[in-house]
Design a protein around this motif. Sequence first.
Motif: not given
Length: 221
Positions: A128-135
Amino acid sequence: IMAGPAVGVYLPCYDFIRDYCVTCELVQNEDMAPLVAGAGARTIAVFAVAPLELMRTRQLAAQESRGSFMNGSSQRRSLLFTGVSSTLIRDVPFSMMYWYSVEKLRLALADRFTSDNPKVDNLAAAFVGGNIAGAAISAVTTPGDVLKTRIQVNATHSNNTSTIAGEHIGGRTGPFREMANLVKHEGASSLFRGWIPRALRGGPTCGIVLVAYELVKSLDY
């Protein structure tokens, strides 16, 4: 071909530099460690895969020309690192902001996942953190991606023209000059062209890669 070496160099280097900064107290605050590690790891990875990145970009931009730009010419071999400066301008800030955000998000999300398996909770928080930060960071750093592509494509066209004419024609420009030309002729909004697909791609990609890396690290060898 390019993603494997890039990830294989980038992620272990990030872990090593971050842990080294904290252990040896090279940073005054542990929150600074992801920033330093992100910048250092990405710089190493960019130089490691720069020739592959350039080959991919130029091949897509010059499919109409016969043969590869790596045709044995010593002049063309010297161009293998064309676009490294613009790639660093894009990737180093991305990496710094991404890892700082991911580390903060993982801590914030740790209490949100409370299953009986701590490993699953950690992976869920990472995804979840990777998705939010990546986007989010992918969208913010879109200008760097636009500049990188423009510089490498322009270098390809310049190099092809020089080859046809039988002489060298200097057509390469730096990232700041390219940015000024782009804003002058196409407007400031052109710097963010394609930010939506970049964000949609960057979020899931970062989340999946981070989870895969955490899984690999958790394996018992």
